[in-house]
Design a protein around this motif. Structure first.
Motif, PDB file in Angstrom:
ATOM      1  N   ILE A   1      48.762  45.617  75.556  1.00  0.00           N
ATOM      2  CA  ILE A   1      47.654  46.560  75.426  1.00  0.00           C
ATOM      3  C   ILE A   1      46.901  46.235  74.137  1.00  0.00           C
ATOM      4  CG2 ILE A   1      48.626  48.432  76.790  1.00  0.00           C
ATOM      5  CD1 ILE A   1      49.416  49.825  74.211  1.00  0.00           C
ATOM      6  N   VAL A   2      45.619  46.505  74.178  1.00  0.00           N
ATOM      7  CA  VAL A   2      44.760  46.289  73.020  1.00  0.00           C
ATOM      8  C   VAL A   2      44.445  47.674  72.469  1.00  0.00           C
ATOM      9  CG1 VAL A   2      42.574  45.360  72.189  1.00  0.00           C
ATOM     10  CG2 VAL A   2      43.811  44.184  74.030  1.00  0.00           C
ATOM     11  N   ARG A   3      44.956  47.938  71.261  1.00  0.00           N
ATOM     12  CA  ARG A   3      44.794  49.249  70.621  1.00  0.00           C
ATOM     13  C   ARG A   3      43.742  49.146  69.524  1.00  0.00           C
ATOM     14  NH1 ARG A   3      49.638  52.694  70.372  1.00  0.00           N
ATOM     15  NH2 ARG A   3      49.260  52.818  68.135  1.00  0.00           N
ATOM     16  N   ALA A   4      42.795  50.061  69.539  1.00  0.00           N
ATOM     17  CA  ALA A   4      41.731  50.065  68.537  1.00  0.00           C
ATOM     18  C   ALA A   4      41.955  51.199  67.544  1.00  0.00           C
ATOM     19  CB  ALA A   4      40.369  50.218  69.207  1.00  0.00           C
ATOM     20  N   GLN A   5      42.098  50.836  66.272  1.00  0.00           N
ATOM     21  CA  GLN A   5      42.171  51.767  65.151  1.00  0.00           C
ATOM     22  C   GLN A   5      43.253  52.833  65.327  1.00  0.00           C
ATOM     23  OE1 GLN A   5      37.982  52.776  65.096  1.00  0.00           O
ATOM     24  NE2 GLN A   5      37.579  51.082  63.713  1.00  0.00           N
ATOM     25  N   LEU A   6      44.443  52.349  65.691  1.00  0.00           N
ATOM     26  CA  LEU A   6      45.605  53.214  65.851  1.00  0.00           C
ATOM     27  C   LEU A   6      46.732  52.711  64.947  1.00  0.00           C
ATOM     28  CD1 LEU A   6      45.538  53.624  69.727  1.00  0.00           C
ATOM     29  CD2 LEU A   6      44.835  55.301  68.011  1.00  0.00           C
ATOM     30  N   PRO A   7      47.634  53.600  64.538  1.00  0.00           N
ATOM     31  CA  PRO A   7      48.696  53.206  63.598  1.00  0.00           C
ATOM     32  C   PRO A   7      49.668  52.179  64.167  1.00  0.00           C
ATOM     33  CG  PRO A   7      48.491  55.599  63.729  1.00  0.00           C
ATOM     34  CD  PRO A   7      47.660  55.031  64.830  1.00  0.00           C
ATOM     35  N   ILE A   8      50.199  51.377  63.255  1.00  0.00           N
ATOM     36  CA  ILE A   8      51.299  50.471  63.575  1.00  0.00           C
ATOM     37  C   ILE A   8      52.341  50.636  62.469  1.00  0.00           C
ATOM     38  CG2 ILE A   8      50.101  48.495  62.511  1.00  0.00           C
ATOM     39  CD1 ILE A   8      51.561  46.743  64.663  1.00  0.00           C
ATOM     40  N   ALA A   9      53.566  50.935  62.879  1.00  0.00           N
ATOM     41  CA  ALA A   9      54.669  51.154  61.943  1.00  0.00           C
ATOM     42  C   ALA A   9      55.408  49.831  61.774  1.00  0.00           C
ATOM     43  CB  ALA A   9      55.599  52.251  62.464  1.00  0.00           C
ATOM     44  N   LEU A  10      54.932  49.006  60.873  1.00  0.00           N
ATOM     45  CA  LEU A  10      55.437  47.645  60.718  1.00  0.00           C
ATOM     46  C   LEU A  10      56.946  47.602  60.509  1.00  0.00           C
ATOM     47  CD1 LEU A  10      52.614  46.348  58.384  1.00  0.00           C
ATOM     48  CD2 LEU A  10      52.921  45.795  60.808  1.00  0.00           C
ATOM     49  N   ALA A  11      57.613  46.785  61.304  1.00  0.00           N
ATOM     50  CA  ALA A  11      59.063  46.639  61.202  1.00  0.00           C
ATOM     51  C   ALA A  11      59.444  46.130  59.818  1.00  0.00           C
ATOM     52  CB  ALA A  11      59.571  45.664  62.263  1.00  0.00           C
ATOM     53  N   GLY A  12      60.480  46.718  59.244  1.00  0.00           N
ATOM     54  CA  GLY A  12      60.972  46.281  57.945  1.00  0.00           C
ATOM     55  C   GLY A  12      60.131  46.745  56.770  1.00  0.00           C
ATOM     56  N   ASP A  13      59.132  47.593  57.013  1.00  0.00           N
ATOM     57  CA  ASP A  13      58.253  48.063  55.942  1.00  0.00           C
ATOM     58  C   ASP A  13      58.188  49.584  55.999  1.00  0.00           C
ATOM     59  OD1 ASP A  13      56.232  48.740  54.177  1.00  0.00           O
ATOM     60  OD2 ASP A  13      54.838  47.219  54.880  1.00  0.00           O
ATOM     61  N   SER A  14      59.002  50.239  55.198  1.00  0.00           N
ATOM     62  CA  SER A  14      59.059  51.708  55.217  1.00  0.00           C
ATOM     63  C   SER A  14      57.980  52.335  54.349  1.00  0.00           C
ATOM     64  CB  SER A  14      60.435  52.179  54.742  1.00  0.00           C
ATOM     65  OG  SER A  14      60.623  51.808  53.383  1.00  0.00           O
ATOM     66  N   MET A  15      57.115  51.503  53.751  1.00  0.00           N
ATOM     67  CA  MET A  15      56.093  52.006  52.827  1.00  0.00           C
ATOM     68  C   MET A  15      54.671  51.825  53.355  1.00  0.00           C
ATOM     69  SD  MET A  15      57.988  53.088  50.317  1.00  0.00           S
ATOM     70  CE  MET A  15      57.027  53.206  48.829  1.00  0.00           C
ATOM     71  N   SER A  16      54.540  51.441  54.625  1.00  0.00           N
ATOM     72  CA  SER A  16      53.202  51.199  55.166  1.00  0.00           C
ATOM     73  C   SER A  16      53.092  51.691  56.599  1.00  0.00           C
ATOM     74  CB  SER A  16      52.863  49.703  55.140  1.00  0.00           C
ATOM     75  OG  SER A  16      52.884  49.199  53.826  1.00  0.00           O
ATOM     76  N   ILE A  17      51.927  52.190  56.922  1.00  0.00           N
ATOM     77  CA  ILE A  17      51.563  52.496  58.307  1.00  0.00           C
ATOM     78  C   ILE A  17      50.049  52.317  58.423  1.00  0.00           C
ATOM     79  CG2 ILE A  17      51.513  54.996  57.962  1.00  0.00           C
ATOM     80  CD1 ILE A  17      52.630  55.094  60.940  1.00  0.00           C
ATOM     81  N   PRO A  18      49.637  51.047  58.483  1.00  0.00           N
ATOM     82  CA  PRO A  18      48.210  50.758  58.541  1.00  0.00           C
ATOM     83  C   PRO A  18      47.629  51.092  59.915  1.00  0.00           C
ATOM     84  CG  PRO A  18      49.450  48.752  58.805  1.00  0.00           C
ATOM     85  CD  PRO A  18      50.455  49.835  58.517  1.00  0.00           C
ATOM     86  N   GLU A  19      46.308  51.133  59.965  1.00  0.00           N
ATOM     87  CA  GLU A  19      45.578  51.325  61.211  1.00  0.00           C
ATOM     88  C   GLU A  19      44.582  50.173  61.346  1.00  0.00           C
ATOM     89  OE1 GLU A  19      43.969  55.249  61.741  1.00  0.00           O
ATOM     90  OE2 GLU A  19      45.865  56.195  61.171  1.00  0.00           O
ATOM     91  N   PRO A  20      45.081  49.020  61.804  1.00  0.00           N
ATOM     92  CA  PRO A  20      44.173  47.872  61.936  1.00  0.00           C
ATOM     93  C   PRO A  20      43.071  48.192  62.942  1.00  0.00           C
ATOM     94  CG  PRO A  20      46.260  47.449  63.034  1.00  0.00           C
ATOM     95  CD  PRO A  20      46.417  48.740  62.306  1.00  0.00           C
ATOM     96  N   ASP A  21      41.953  47.516  62.787  1.00  0.00           N
ATOM     97  CA  ASP A  21      40.857  47.749  63.720  1.00  0.00           C
ATOM     98  C   ASP A  21      41.271  47.408  65.145  1.00  0.00           C
ATOM     99  OD1 ASP A  21      38.763  48.829  62.072  1.00  0.00           O
ATOM    100  OD2 ASP A  21      38.676  46.869  61.112  1.00  0.00           O
TER     101      ASP A  21
END
Length: 192
Positions: free
Chosen positions: A71-91
């Motif tokens: 699926i192609v997600r636009a501007q939705l969060p991604i909880a990066l594996a191994g990174d408990s300090m980030s939850i970016p919302e890439p375009d």
């Protein structure tokens, strides 16, 4: 405090769990454009028309390339594996699975992440690039709408937080082999 003594000042870094609790508790306005990057709550600038057009074009072009297993997600969060300090919302995030797979948790990885950059170009080339490389995202694009170019970063080095391969394409070029798909996507088709 004694005269002349210095007070220690520290910045509070937030974990992903703390950030998500703040969001759930309504600590931010519903229309706030914020994301957690390396423990810092970052406010993103409002989108201009060119930025919004590029995101739309990217989403449609990538949906045509990737089959039903993604699926192609636009501007939705991604909880990066191994990174408990980030939850970016890439375009744009291209992730394996279906929308139903992410009803409870955000995806933790992607085969491709894309940031559309205008005012955020330095942030996308430094902080976001390092964060995505450390998370092992195999392909990261920066669509520079000011320069009408596409930066393609591949082969992440998780230790250094960089990509081993970087190519800059002009509007006259094509992206070849998008995350394992053998395609030729014209760069001008995704520019605003």
């Amino acid at each position: 405090m004694k005269p002349g003594a210095q007070m220690a000042v520290r910045t509070k870094l937030w974990t992903r769990d703390e950030f998500e609790r703040l969001v759930a508790a309504g600590a931010f306005p519903p229309d706030a454009r914020i994301q957690l990057v390396d423990g810092e709550i970052v406010e993103m600038t409002a989108q201009g028309a060119a930025h919004a057009t590029a995101v739309y074009r990217l989403q449609k072009a990538l949906e045509a390339i990737f089959d039903h297993a993604f699926i192609v997600r636009a501007q939705l969060p991604i909880a990066l594996a191994g990174d408990s300090m980030s939850i970016p919302e890439p375009d744009i995030a291209v992730v394996r699975g279906s929308a139903d797979d992410f009803r409870v948790h955000h995806p933790s990885t992607a085969v491709l992440l894309v940031e559309v950059a205008d005012a955020s170009i330095q942030f996308d080339r430094t902080r976001k690039l390092a964060m995505y490389a450390r998370a092992g995202i195999p392909e990261y694009w920066i669509l520079d709408i000011n320069d009408s170019s596409l930066e393609v970063n591949r082969d992440p080095d998780r230790v250094t937080g960089s990509y081993r391969e970087r190519t800059t394409l002009s509007s006259a070029d094509h992206v070849v082999s998008v995350s394992g798909n053998t395609v030729r996507l014209p760069v001008n088709a995704i520019l605003p």
